[in-house]
Scaffold this active site. Structure first.
Site, PDB file in Angstrom:
ATOM      1  N   GLU A 294       0.823  -1.193   0.000  1.00  0.00           N
ATOM      2  CA  GLU A 294       0.000   0.000   0.000  1.00  0.00           C
ATOM      3  C   GLU A 294       0.867   1.256   0.000  1.00  0.00           C
ATOM      4  O   GLU A 294       0.872   2.023  -0.943  1.00  0.00           O
ATOM      5  CB  GLU A 294      -0.900  -0.030   1.235  1.00  0.00           C
ATOM      6  CG  GLU A 294      -2.098   0.869   1.098  1.00  0.00           C
ATOM      7  CD  GLU A 294      -3.188   0.499   2.079  1.00  0.00           C
ATOM      8  OE1 GLU A 294      -3.094  -0.567   2.710  1.00  0.00           O
ATOM      9  OE2 GLU A 294      -4.140   1.282   2.210  1.00  0.00           O
TER      10      GLU A 294
ATOM     11  N   GLU B 253      -6.574  14.730  41.188  1.00  0.00           N
ATOM     12  CA  GLU B 253      -7.475  15.847  41.440  1.00  0.00           C
ATOM     13  C   GLU B 253      -6.755  17.061  41.998  1.00  0.00           C
ATOM     14  O   GLU B 253      -7.230  18.174  41.871  1.00  0.00           O
ATOM     15  CB  GLU B 253      -8.582  15.407  42.407  1.00  0.00           C
ATOM     16  CG  GLU B 253      -9.563  14.465  41.734  1.00  0.00           C
ATOM     17  CD  GLU B 253     -10.645  13.977  42.659  1.00  0.00           C
ATOM     18  OE1 GLU B 253     -10.465  14.056  43.875  1.00  0.00           O
ATOM     19  OE2 GLU B 253     -11.675  13.506  42.148  1.00  0.00           O
TER      20      GLU B 253
END
Lengths: 509, 110
Positions: A72, A315
């Site tokens: 390809e 956090e």
């Protein structure tokens, strides 16, 4: 890695270790040696990376030369594209360790077909390249293009079959990639599976809840054992494909009955003598109930006994963590200076969950801690699909337990009172212990309660205990004696008459 | 289109390269078909180079040949390709553009 499996008695086909991280584990040793494996996937499913990495790991780790047959993309494009993975293909070519057979379409075209033909030219070129480099591995990527080039599909199929037979005669292990149009459907376009039937691997790139999730599945290895089902994988610069073997590692855990302290003597008592050495503890509660405090005390206890502790914070920043800990009388800064503590802070959104898992694992491997904490798991949940999240937790817990490390994970419940958490629902069966922290509203006052909901392999206290937080940490006091409905989020004070009635309810006649 | 310039031999020769795989019946058939077509249309004006890919795979590599037989018109440029045993004469003639500028019109060919 070796191949654990139930088929030790059978003379299984030998495997060739690919060197692709995690893949050899789920493949129980690697690809069937001397055979061809079909690797099928939709556009963008990383087929070319798999095909190229199969050769690259051969060169890097096993001293195997390889031949890359590209149908390809031009050879030059592949050289360039793989630079991002840090594979020096051009240097390997110069050293005779890698050869391209560039079968990508030539400028113009092949011209009209004027009579019978075969793919003898291609076969001769592959054989020549294998001879020249002494290759043990060959990749063909991707055969769909050959079908697009030659209208006579019956001939192409027959010729590709002849090529796979020739590869087998040459004794090389090969990978052929093929296109599929759907993630769940036919194995490959153009009936490719008709000529490579023995070994099939499927790569998927599924859109799940607005997020791409890559998985790899070994559909079959004829005559050879392999892990079943889909395993997530990710692509990392400098490494390539990394497969995350989840359920595969779960089976190898063994449990310890050595206890360690939670950092809070009263909590240890509630747990029947502390946490287990290699257990996973889930601390669940609404925001502000004291999860991060419990984490800090857990880490502090580790540091105090000379253990190495690693915390993953999703956090809060380093500074926030340091300051919070100081507020409870815990000194993270000197622990870190002493090399016993490491704070790893990262926003959940910076990468995919698979990449987080790999980062966590490599940090754990590098720091070799005896205790880890994740604060919080629920922060990670928002960047993933439920299934991806569950796999992440399984992957992390099994990895942690395998290393005899104690892990404390926190989970934030969305409602202040009571607690129905999606996180909890997904992972409660995976963790060994669950501690609930809850707000309790009594007479217009917010108080806090803690209870041990589950303690695998041990007796534990069943009461809900009141606790307070001050500048020296967490203080667990007496049980809430005449309140009910705390866990449901509807605390209700029982009156004296009700208590009397309850007392007689189970009394002997 | 200049069908004839009276002195066909003055035009540069047509150089053809035929890739085959060994001495198979298909290879021999392609060679025979090609000679028949060229002798009729390019008498004395063509040069044919036959490459056996089994003996010289490197040449096939450089020309990036997949299928055999593959016929390449090297000259005049730009190059042209035709695939197969060349039994379909119409396609060979069209593919190599033997009609018109490159070749001479065959009297028996419609």
């Amino acid at each position: 890695m070796t191949a654990p499996g139930p088929t030790a008695a059978l003379p299984a086909i030998p495997k060739l270790a690919t060197g692709i991280a995690g893949f050899d584990f789920i493949a129980q040793g690697g690809l069937p040696a001397g055979r061809t494996t079909l690797v099928s996937g939709t556009a963008g499913s990383a087929k070319t990376v798999f095909a190229a990495q199969f050769l690259a790991e051969g060169v890097r780790r096993h001293g195997d030369s390889g031949v890359f047959v590209t149908f390809e993309e031009a050879a030059d494009d592949i050289r360039r594209n793989m630079e991002s993975l840090h594979w020096p293909i051009a240097a390997w070519e110069a050293a005779g360790r890698w050869a391209f057979v560039d079968a990508s379409p030539v400028a113009g075209d092949d011209g009209p077909i004027a009579g019978d033909f075969d793919l003898g030219g291609l076969l001769a070129r592959i054989e020549n390249a294998v001879r020249r480099t002494g290759a043990r591995r060959v990749s063909l990527d991707s055969v769909a293009t050959v079908f697009a080039r030659f209208a006579d599909h019956a001939t192409v199929r027959a010729e590709l079959l002849r090529i796979t037979q020739a590869l087998r005669t040459m004794g090389v292990t090969s990978v052929i990639t093929a296109e599929r149009t759907q993630e769940y459907g036919d194995i490959a376009r153009f009936g490719v599976e008709e000529f490579v039937t023995d070994n099939v691997v499927i790569l998927r790139n599924v859109l799940e809840g607005e997020r791409r999730r890559r998985t790899i599945e070994i559909l079959k290895f004829r005559g050879a054992p392999h892990g079943k089902g889909e395993y997530p994988f990710t692509i990392i610069p400098g490494e390539g494909l990394v497969v995350i073997p989840l359920s595969a590692i779960e089976l190898q855990q063994h449990s310890s009955d050595v206890r360690i302290t939670s950092g809070n003597p009263e909590l240890d008592r509630m747990c029947g003598g502390g946490f287990f050495r290699d257990s996973i503890i889930l601390v669940s509660g609404a925001t502000g109930t004291g999860k991060t405090l419990m984490t800090a005390e857990f880490l502090n206890a580790g540091v105090a006994s000379g253990e190495r502790c690693l915390v993953f914070a999703f956090e809060e920043s380093r500074e926030q963590l340091m300051r919070n800990a100081r507020g409870w009388g815990v000194d993270f800064r000197s622990a870190e200076a002493a090399g016993l503590l490491r704070l790893s802070c990262e926003y959940p959104e910076v990468m995919g969950l698979e990449d987080h898992l790999i980062r966590l694992k490599s940090e754990i491997d590098a720091f070799a801690p005896q205790r880890i904490a994740v604060d919080s798991l629920s922060a990670l949940e928002r960047i993933s699909s439920p299934r991806g999240f569950r796999e992440f937790v399984i992957g992390l817990t099994s990895f942690v337990k395998h290393r005899q490390v104690a892990g404390l994970f926190t989970s934030t419940t969305p409602s202040l009172l009571g607690g129905d958490s999606v996180t909890d629902a997904h992972i409660s069966s995976i963790t060994d212990s669950i501690i609930l922290l809850r707000y309790v509203e009594i007479f217009g006052e917010m108080r806090r309660g803690a209870t041990v909901l589950k303690m695998r392999g041990s007796m534990h206290e069943k009461q809900i205990r009141e606790f307070t937080i001050d500048g020296t940490g967490m203080h667990i006091g007496r049980a809430f004696s005449n309140v009910q409905g705390i866990l449901a989020g509807r605390p209700r004070q029982l009156s004296a008459s009700e208590l009397d009635r309850l007392g007689t309810l189970f009394a002997d006649e | 289109m200049a069908e004839r310039d009276g002195e066909g031999a003055l035009r540069p020769p047509v150089v053809l390269q035929l890739f085959v795989t060994g001495q198979t019946p298909r290879s021999l058939r392609a060679l025979a078909n090609l000679r028949r077509i060229c002798d009729a249309r390019l008498p004395g004006r063509y040069e044919l180079r036959v490459v056996d890919v089994l003996e010289r795979p490197q040449v096939a590599e450089e020309a990036r040949v997949l299928a055999t037989p593959t016929l390449i018109r090297l000259s005049p440029q730009p190059s042209r390709r035709v695939i197969g045993d060349l039994s379909d004469e119409r396609r060979v003639v069209d593919g190599l553009e033997l009609d018109g500028a490159v070749g001479t019109t065959h009297p028996s060919f419609p």
